[in-house]
Design a protein around this motif. Structure first.
Motif, short mmCIF file in Angstrom:
data_model
loop_
_atom_site.label_atom_id
_atom_site.label_comp_id
_atom_site.label_asym_id
_atom_site.label_seq_id
_atom_site.Cartn_x
_atom_site.Cartn_y
_atom_site.Cartn_z
N GLU A 136 0.84 -1.20 0.00
CA GLU A 136 0.00 0.00 0.00
C GLU A 136 0.87 1.24 0.00
OE1 GLU A 136 -1.16 1.12 4.53
OE2 GLU A 136 -2.26 -0.57 3.67
N VAL A 137 0.26 2.35 -0.40
CA VAL A 137 0.91 3.64 -0.42
C VAL A 137 -0.12 4.70 -0.05
CG1 VAL A 137 0.52 3.93 -2.91
CG2 VAL A 137 2.30 5.28 -1.78
N THR A 138 0.28 5.63 0.79
CA THR A 138 -0.57 6.78 1.09
C THR A 138 -0.08 7.92 0.21
OG1 THR A 138 -1.03 6.05 3.33
CG2 THR A 138 -1.37 8.38 2.86
N LEU A 139 -1.02 8.54 -0.49
CA LEU A 139 -0.70 9.58 -1.45
C LEU A 139 -1.29 10.92 -1.01
CD1 LEU A 139 -1.62 7.37 -4.47
CD2 LEU A 139 0.68 8.23 -4.02
N TRP B 187 4.43 10.39 -1.88
CA TRP B 187 4.19 8.96 -1.65
C TRP B 187 4.75 8.58 -0.29
CZ3 TRP B 187 3.18 5.12 -5.76
CH2 TRP B 187 2.81 5.71 -6.97
N THR B 188 3.93 7.96 0.56
CA THR B 188 4.41 7.40 1.81
C THR B 188 4.21 5.89 1.75
OG1 THR B 188 3.88 9.42 3.01
CG2 THR B 188 4.16 7.41 4.32
N VAL B 189 5.32 5.17 1.73
CA VAL B 189 5.30 3.72 1.63
C VAL B 189 5.68 3.15 2.99
CG1 VAL B 189 6.29 1.70 0.47
CG2 VAL B 189 5.93 3.84 -0.81
N PRO B 190 4.70 2.58 3.73
CA PRO B 190 5.02 2.07 5.07
C PRO B 190 5.98 0.88 5.03
CG PRO B 190 2.65 1.85 4.62
CD PRO B 190 3.28 2.47 3.42
N GLN B 191 5.80 -0.03 4.06
CA GLN B 191 6.67 -1.20 3.95
C GLN B 191 7.04 -1.49 2.50
OE1 GLN B 191 4.30 -4.19 6.01
NE2 GLN B 191 5.85 -4.17 7.63
N TYR B 192 6.03 -1.65 1.66
CA TYR B 192 6.27 -2.09 0.28
C TYR B 192 5.04 -1.78 -0.56
CZ TYR B 192 7.10 -5.39 -3.57
OH TYR B 192 7.28 -5.97 -4.81
N VAL B 193 5.27 -1.39 -1.80
CA VAL B 193 4.18 -1.25 -2.76
C VAL B 193 4.70 -1.71 -4.13
CG1 VAL B 193 4.64 1.17 -3.42
CG2 VAL B 193 2.32 0.23 -3.60
N ARG B 194 3.85 -2.41 -4.85
CA ARG B 194 4.17 -2.86 -6.20
C ARG B 194 2.99 -2.47 -7.09
NH1 ARG B 194 7.39 -7.55 -8.24
NH2 ARG B 194 6.55 -8.10 -10.27
N LYS B 195 3.30 -1.78 -8.18
CA LYS B 195 2.25 -1.28 -9.07
C LYS B 195 2.62 -1.54 -10.52
CE LYS B 195 4.27 3.24 -9.83
NZ LYS B 195 4.00 4.47 -10.48
N SER B 196 1.61 -1.65 -11.35
CA SER B 196 1.85 -1.57 -12.78
C SER B 196 1.51 -0.14 -13.19
CB SER B 196 1.02 -2.59 -13.55
OG SER B 196 -0.36 -2.44 -13.28
N TRP B 197 2.13 0.34 -14.25
CA TRP B 197 1.92 1.72 -14.68
C TRP B 197 1.85 1.79 -16.20
CZ3 TRP B 197 5.98 2.98 -17.79
CH2 TRP B 197 7.21 2.35 -17.55
N THR B 198 1.10 2.75 -16.66
CA THR B 198 1.07 3.10 -18.08
C THR B 198 1.18 4.61 -18.14
OG1 THR B 198 -0.28 1.19 -18.68
CG2 THR B 198 -0.26 3.05 -20.22
N ILE B 199 2.15 5.08 -18.91
CA ILE B 199 2.35 6.51 -19.07
C ILE B 199 2.12 6.91 -20.52
CG2 ILE B 199 3.91 6.75 -17.11
CD1 ILE B 199 6.26 6.74 -19.06
N HIS B 200 1.62 8.14 -20.69
CA HIS B 200 1.47 8.68 -22.04
C HIS B 200 1.41 10.20 -21.97
CE1 HIS B 200 -2.73 8.85 -20.76
NE2 HIS B 200 -2.91 9.76 -21.68
N GLN B 201 1.82 10.82 -23.04
CA GLN B 201 1.74 12.27 -23.15
C GLN B 201 0.31 12.63 -23.53
OE1 GLN B 201 2.51 15.61 -22.47
NE2 GLN B 201 4.57 14.88 -22.90
N PRO B 202 -0.35 13.49 -22.75
CA PRO B 202 -1.70 13.89 -23.13
C PRO B 202 -1.66 14.65 -24.45
CG PRO B 202 -0.92 15.21 -21.29
CD PRO B 202 0.11 14.15 -21.54
#
Length: 127
Positions: free
Chosen positions: A72-75, A100-115
């Motif tokens: 988890e991550v607190t944003l 981003w506050t990561v208490p222990q670990y976070v794993r995410k998938s991401w997709t980026i693009h230019q608007p």
């Protein structure tokens, strides 16, 4: 366009160091790998992991959509504070920042693009 897959390809996460100026507390360890990029480079997808405990600031140069797989991550983002957990999605706009506050670990998938140019103009008008 990349060719269709004919077999699975291992793409392990690679260690990446946090830029010291972005770290607010802790000693975050990042790992990431891009697994797909369009031929013109306008869209890219990958996996990112951060090991905490740590707090860091992230600047979004392009639009980014994420899906949390583990941890988890607190944003703190655009005036709101919320926690993202497995199964949650979050969208970040180009030109914004998030803490981003990561208490222990976070794993995410991401997709980026230019608007698109029209989207960037529209955002300037409504914001």
């Amino acid at each position: 366009m990349p060719a269709a897959s004919t077999e699975a390809v291992a793409r392990p996460l690679v260690r990446d160091l946090a830029a010291p100026a972005t770290v607010m507390s802790g000693d975050p360890r990042f790992e990431a790998v891009a697994y797909s990029t369009t031929a013109n480079g306008s869209v890219q997808s990958g996996i990112f992991a951060a090991h905490g405990p740590s707090t860091f600031n992230w600047r979004f140069a392009v639009d980014e959509a994420i899906y949390i797989h583990e941890g988890e991550v607190t944003l703190d983002y655009m005036g709101s504070t919320f926690t993202a957990r497995p199964g949650d999605t979050v969208f970040f706009r180009a030109g914004t920042n998030a803490t981003w506050t990561v208490p222990q670990y976070v794993r995410k998938s991401w997709t980026i693009h230019q608007p698109s140019r029209a989207t960037r103009l529209w955002r300037r008008v409504v914001n």
